[in-house]
Design a protein around this motif. Structure first.
Motif, mmCIF file in Angstrom:
data_model
loop_
_atom_site.group_PDB
_atom_site.id
_atom_site.type_symbol
_atom_site.label_atom_id
_atom_site.label_comp_id
_atom_site.label_asym_id
_atom_site.label_seq_id
_atom_site.Cartn_x
_atom_site.Cartn_y
_atom_site.Cartn_z
ATOM 1 N N PRO A 25 0.808 -1.222 0.000
ATOM 2 C CA PRO A 25 0.000 0.000 0.000
ATOM 3 C C PRO A 25 0.844 1.277 0.000
ATOM 4 O O PRO A 25 0.339 2.353 -0.281
ATOM 5 N N ASN A 26 2.135 1.162 0.295
ATOM 6 C CA ASN A 26 3.010 2.329 0.210
ATOM 7 C C ASN A 26 3.375 2.659 -1.229
ATOM 8 O O ASN A 26 3.770 3.783 -1.525
ATOM 9 N N LEU A 27 3.280 1.690 -2.122
ATOM 10 C CA LEU A 27 3.528 1.927 -3.543
ATOM 11 C C LEU A 27 2.256 2.323 -4.276
ATOM 12 O O LEU A 27 2.269 3.192 -5.139
ATOM 13 N N TYR A 28 1.177 1.669 -3.948
ATOM 14 C CA TYR A 28 -0.091 1.892 -4.631
ATOM 15 C C TYR A 28 -1.003 2.699 -3.712
ATOM 16 O O TYR A 28 -1.828 2.146 -2.985
ATOM 17 N N LEU A 29 -0.825 4.008 -3.752
ATOM 18 C CA LEU A 29 -1.481 4.886 -2.791
ATOM 19 C C LEU A 29 -2.927 5.181 -3.137
ATOM 20 O O LEU A 29 -3.810 5.071 -2.298
ATOM 21 N N GLN A 30 -3.186 5.604 -4.364
ATOM 22 C CA GLN A 30 -4.549 5.968 -4.746
ATOM 23 C C GLN A 30 -4.793 5.615 -6.200
ATOM 24 O O GLN A 30 -3.864 5.463 -6.973
ATOM 25 N N GLN A 31 -6.058 5.484 -6.528
ATOM 26 C CA GLN A 31 -6.422 5.118 -7.889
ATOM 27 C C GLN A 31 -6.134 6.251 -8.863
ATOM 28 O O GLN A 31 -6.126 7.422 -8.498
ATOM 29 N N ILE A 32 -5.928 5.872 -10.105
ATOM 30 C CA ILE A 32 -5.735 6.831 -11.185
ATOM 31 C C ILE A 32 -7.027 6.874 -11.975
ATOM 32 O O ILE A 32 -7.514 5.843 -12.443
ATOM 33 N N ASN A 33 -7.589 8.065 -12.093
ATOM 34 C CA ASN A 33 -8.835 8.242 -12.858
ATOM 35 C C ASN A 33 -8.482 8.552 -14.304
ATOM 36 O O ASN A 33 -8.288 9.705 -14.672
ATOM 37 N N TYR A 34 -8.393 7.509 -15.095
ATOM 38 C CA TYR A 34 -8.054 7.635 -16.513
ATOM 39 C C TYR A 34 -9.242 7.122 -17.298
ATOM 40 O O TYR A 34 -9.534 5.927 -17.322
ATOM 41 N N ASP A 35 -9.963 8.035 -17.923
ATOM 42 C CA ASP A 35 -11.148 7.674 -18.694
ATOM 43 C C ASP A 35 -10.749 7.476 -20.149
ATOM 44 O O ASP A 35 -10.290 8.416 -20.802
ATOM 45 N N PRO A 36 -10.902 6.269 -20.700
ATOM 46 C CA PRO A 36 -10.484 6.019 -22.079
ATOM 47 C C PRO A 36 -11.293 6.794 -23.119
ATOM 48 O O PRO A 36 -10.857 6.940 -24.261
ATOM 49 N N VAL A 37 -12.427 7.336 -22.727
ATOM 50 C CA VAL A 37 -13.255 8.108 -23.660
ATOM 51 C C VAL A 37 -12.699 9.514 -23.861
ATOM 52 O O VAL A 37 -12.828 10.095 -24.924
ATOM 53 N N ILE A 38 -12.042 10.053 -22.843
ATOM 54 C CA ILE A 38 -11.498 11.414 -22.903
ATOM 55 C C ILE A 38 -10.197 11.418 -23.691
ATOM 56 O O ILE A 38 -9.340 10.556 -23.505
ATOM 57 N N HIS A 39 -10.050 12.405 -24.554
ATOM 58 C CA HIS A 39 -8.815 12.578 -25.317
ATOM 59 C C HIS A 39 -7.900 13.500 -24.515
ATOM 60 O O HIS A 39 -8.080 14.707 -24.487
ATOM 61 N N TYR A 40 -6.899 12.930 -23.864
ATOM 62 C CA TYR A 40 -6.001 13.692 -23.006
ATOM 63 C C TYR A 40 -4.879 14.381 -23.781
ATOM 64 O O TYR A 40 -4.244 15.282 -23.271
ATOM 65 N N GLY A 41 -4.605 13.911 -24.954
ATOM 66 C CA GLY A 41 -3.536 14.494 -25.742
ATOM 67 C C GLY A 41 -2.272 13.665 -25.650
ATOM 68 O O GLY A 41 -2.106 12.813 -24.773
ATOM 69 N N TYR A 42 -1.363 13.929 -26.554
ATOM 70 C CA TYR A 42 -0.145 13.134 -26.653
ATOM 71 C C TYR A 42 0.749 13.290 -25.425
ATOM 72 O O TYR A 42 1.264 12.307 -24.901
ATOM 73 N N GLU A 43 0.934 14.509 -24.963
ATOM 74 C CA GLU A 43 1.868 14.774 -23.865
ATOM 75 C C GLU A 43 1.478 14.028 -22.592
ATOM 76 O O GLU A 43 2.320 13.421 -21.927
ATOM 77 N N VAL A 44 0.202 14.051 -22.250
ATOM 78 C CA VAL A 44 -0.273 13.364 -21.047
ATOM 79 C C VAL A 44 -0.053 11.862 -21.185
ATOM 80 O O VAL A 44 0.454 11.205 -20.276
#
Length: 142
Positions: free
Chosen positions: A96-115
């Motif tokens: 749990p020290n490595l995996y602290l919190q969930q990542i909210n990554y929505d595959p529908v959203i276009h985040y862009g190349y840099e992200v």
């Protein structure tokens, strides 16, 4: 005249030695400050903050921006985020020290190349630094 030159050299030597007291020689503090990456887009209301000592130096050694296609990065990030979030939900099995919190990554959203590029490389860095293996890289060696 010879004495003046010796006195001048001695004066420069003393001056140069005395000025080192005020110089900052601590490299670690500047590295930590420079290893914070923040990417934000107010219109999409998302923000990525990567605070990881050594990440910037490691990122420079990786394949450059533009090497991977955006589709490749999005596909890999979807797999990585899913696996990462599953590990967050299992603190008895994964540290749990490595995996602290969930990542909210929505595959529908276009985040862009840099992200997508930075997120993908962060997962590679995470695997290498903490000796973790995700589904994507089962055959990969450290």
């Amino acid at each position: 005249m010879k004495n003046c030159i010796y006195i001048l050299i001695l004066g420069i030597f003393i001056y140069s030695c005395s000025t080192t007291k005020n110089r900052k020689m601590d490299v670690a503090t500047t590295d930590i400050a420079s290893d914070t990456i923040r990417i934000a887009n107010d219109s999409l209301e998302y923000e990525i903050i990567i605070i990881e000592p050594g990440f910037n130096a490691w990122l420079i050694t990786q394949r450059p921006r533009g090497f991977y296609s955006e589709t490749f990065l999005e596909t890999r990030n979807r797999i990585y985020v899913t696996e990462y979030n599953q590990r967050v939900m299992q603190p008895q099995r994964f540290d749990p020290n490595l995996y602290l919190q969930q990542i909210n990554y929505d595959p529908v959203i276009h985040y862009g190349y840099e992200v997508n590029y930075l997120l993908y490389n962060y997962f590679l860095y995470f695997e290498q630094r903490y000796r973790q293996r995700f589904i994507v890289t089962r055959g990969r060696r450290f």
